[in-house]
Design an enzyme around this catalytic site. Structure first.
Site, PDB file in Angstrom:
ATOM      1  N   ASP A 139     109.132 101.549 -48.331  1.00 19.25           N
ATOM      2  CA  ASP A 139     110.031 102.703 -48.334  1.00 19.25           C
ATOM      3  C   ASP A 139     110.222 103.314 -46.946  1.00 19.25           C
ATOM      4  OD1 ASP A 139     107.258 103.398 -48.601  1.00 19.25           O
ATOM      5  OD2 ASP A 139     107.846 105.470 -48.957  1.00 19.25           O
TER       6      ASP A 139
ATOM      7  N   GLU B  78     105.600 104.808 -50.735  1.00 20.15           N
ATOM      8  CA  GLU B  78     104.301 105.193 -50.140  1.00 20.15           C
ATOM      9  C   GLU B  78     104.340 106.637 -49.651  1.00 20.15           C
ATOM     10  OE1 GLU B  78     101.280 106.359 -47.801  1.00 20.15           O
ATOM     11  OE2 GLU B  78     103.168 105.975 -46.782  1.00 20.15           O
TER      12      GLU B  78
HETATM   13 ZN   LIG Z   1     104.457 107.448 -43.067  1.00 27.78          ZN
HETATM   14 ZN   LIG Z   2     103.446 104.467 -43.217  1.00 32.26          ZN
END
Ligand SMILES: [Zn+2]
Ligand SMILES: [Zn+2]
Length: 382
Positions: free
Chosen positions: A75, A132
């Site tokens: 991401d 994440e």
């Molecule tokens: Zn980051």
């Molecule tokens: Zn990262």
């Protein structure tokens, strides 16, 4: 012979960089990952981790054995890119400012290289994980049954690290990244004329006292040998010169490593607000969210990673004594369920910081990252 070249890796990485997508919306990224894996005939399951996660695997040609997992986050961030190069983001307000475009590319490169030359025993899983940043895609994948559906005896992660030169690495024996909590506090009082504050209940004064009181939890109550950070990052109140506002909203984040300390800070945080609200005659609402636990490597697995890195010809130095980062990482959820290790690879001494609008993943690091993954697999499953 591997079909993967630095040029191909660069093309893939630049393409991911041009098309950043944030938490759970990584549709294009996920489709491209599947396309690249499919082009090399690599088996996979798509639609994981809330929809955009992918798990692929390659079996070794030396027979059965154990399985390990290698994980990349896919991401991007809500950052407006300040770079003007050809592969800069084409999506306004979104940017690969943490290098997950590079992590994705390194793992795809490793999948191709190991499919080209599967001289190991057992199976390697390639875990492409969404969200994440902030939203915990790693937790979603674990809760969805990642380790039941794809049983593995260890799981490994990598993050690029600005400030370390390309060719340098850092391995932590236990704690690597801090736990991550966020809070929103709303204090409600009684608005009034600013010239007559005695007729109201002043939320601004109370909130100012609260900010300094909260700092005392870290500076006076946390043992000096332990580490914690509490940052108030937002303070919203009022919109006139002569009106005492009725409400104030404070937001911020807490980071630490020790789970007991984490609970202690939250409890004291709540107490501080409750007693302050009573004293000032205010209503208080607290939204305190525990986001990510601290990321702890398993010492044996971390040591193996360090040995692998130390034996690689293109790795000049492996730092074993760097302090852990107070930033956080949802790979922590995977390491809570499965032993393994998360290491840092240098992104360049002059690299812009992670999450900075001038940041870019270093293309010189990509082949090195692929080499780390393939060497790790051949060592562990040799
Ligand atoms: Zn980051
Ligand atoms: Zn990262």
């Amino acid at each position: 012979m591997s079909t993967i070249t630095p040029d191909i890796l660069r093309q893939w990485r630049h393409e991911f960089h041009r098309h950043p997508e944030t938490a759970f919306e990584e549709q294009r990224t996920s489709a491209r990952i599947a396309e690249i894996l499919d082009a090399r005939g690599i088996e996979m399951v798509t639609g994981l981790g809330g929809g955009t996660g992918v798990v692929a695997w390659v079996d070794g040609c030396r027979g059965s054995g154990s399985a390990i997992g290698l994980r990349a986050d896919i991401d991007a961030l809500d950052v407006t890119e300040a770079n003007a190069f050809a592969h800069a983001s084409r999506t306004p307000g979104k940017m690969h400012a943490c290098g997950h475009d590079g992590h994705t590319t390194m793992l795809l490169g490793a999948a191709w290289a190991l499919a080209d030359n599967p001289d190991f025993a057992g199976r390697v899983y390639f875990i492409f994980q969404p969200a994440e940043e902030n939203e915990g895609g790693g937790r979603v994948m674990v809760e969805e049954g990642l380790f039941e559906r794809f049983p593995m005896e260890a799981v490994y992660g990598v993050h690029n690290w600005p400030g370390l030169a390309v060719g340098e690495a850092a391995v932590h024996e236990t704690a690597v990244m801090a736990a991550f909590d966020v809070f929103t506090v709303k204090l409600s009082g009684y608005g009034c004329h600013a010239a007559m504050p005695h007729l109201g209940k002043d939320v601004v004064l109370a909130a100012c006292q609260l900010v300094s009181q909260l700092q005392g939890i870290v500076s006076r109550e946390t043992p000096a040998h332990q580490t914690a950070v509490l940052s108030v990052t937002q303070f919203h109140a009022g919109d006139a010169y002569n009106v005492m506002p009725e409400t104030v909203e404070l937001c911020g984040t807490v980071r630490c490593f020790d789970p007991e300390l984490r609970h202690y800070i939250e409890a004291r945080f709540r107490q501080a607000i409750a007693s302050l609200a009573t004293f000032h005659g205010l209503e208080a609402s607290i939204d305190y969210q525990s986001r990510y636990p601290a990321t702890f490597n398993t010492p044996a697995h971390a040591n193996r990673c360090a040995e692998v890195l130390e034996a690689m010809p293109d790795i000049r130095q492996v730092h074993r004594d760097m302090p852990p980062s107070m930033a956080s990482e949802d790979f922590a959820f995977m390491l809570q369920q499965c032993p393994g290790a998360y290491i840092w690879l240098g992104n360049g001494k002059d690299s812009a910081a992670l999450h900075n609008p001038h940041y870019d993943f270093n293309d010189e690091l990509t082949p090195l990252g692929v080499a780390y993954w393939t060497t790790l697999v051949r060592t562990l499953l040799g």
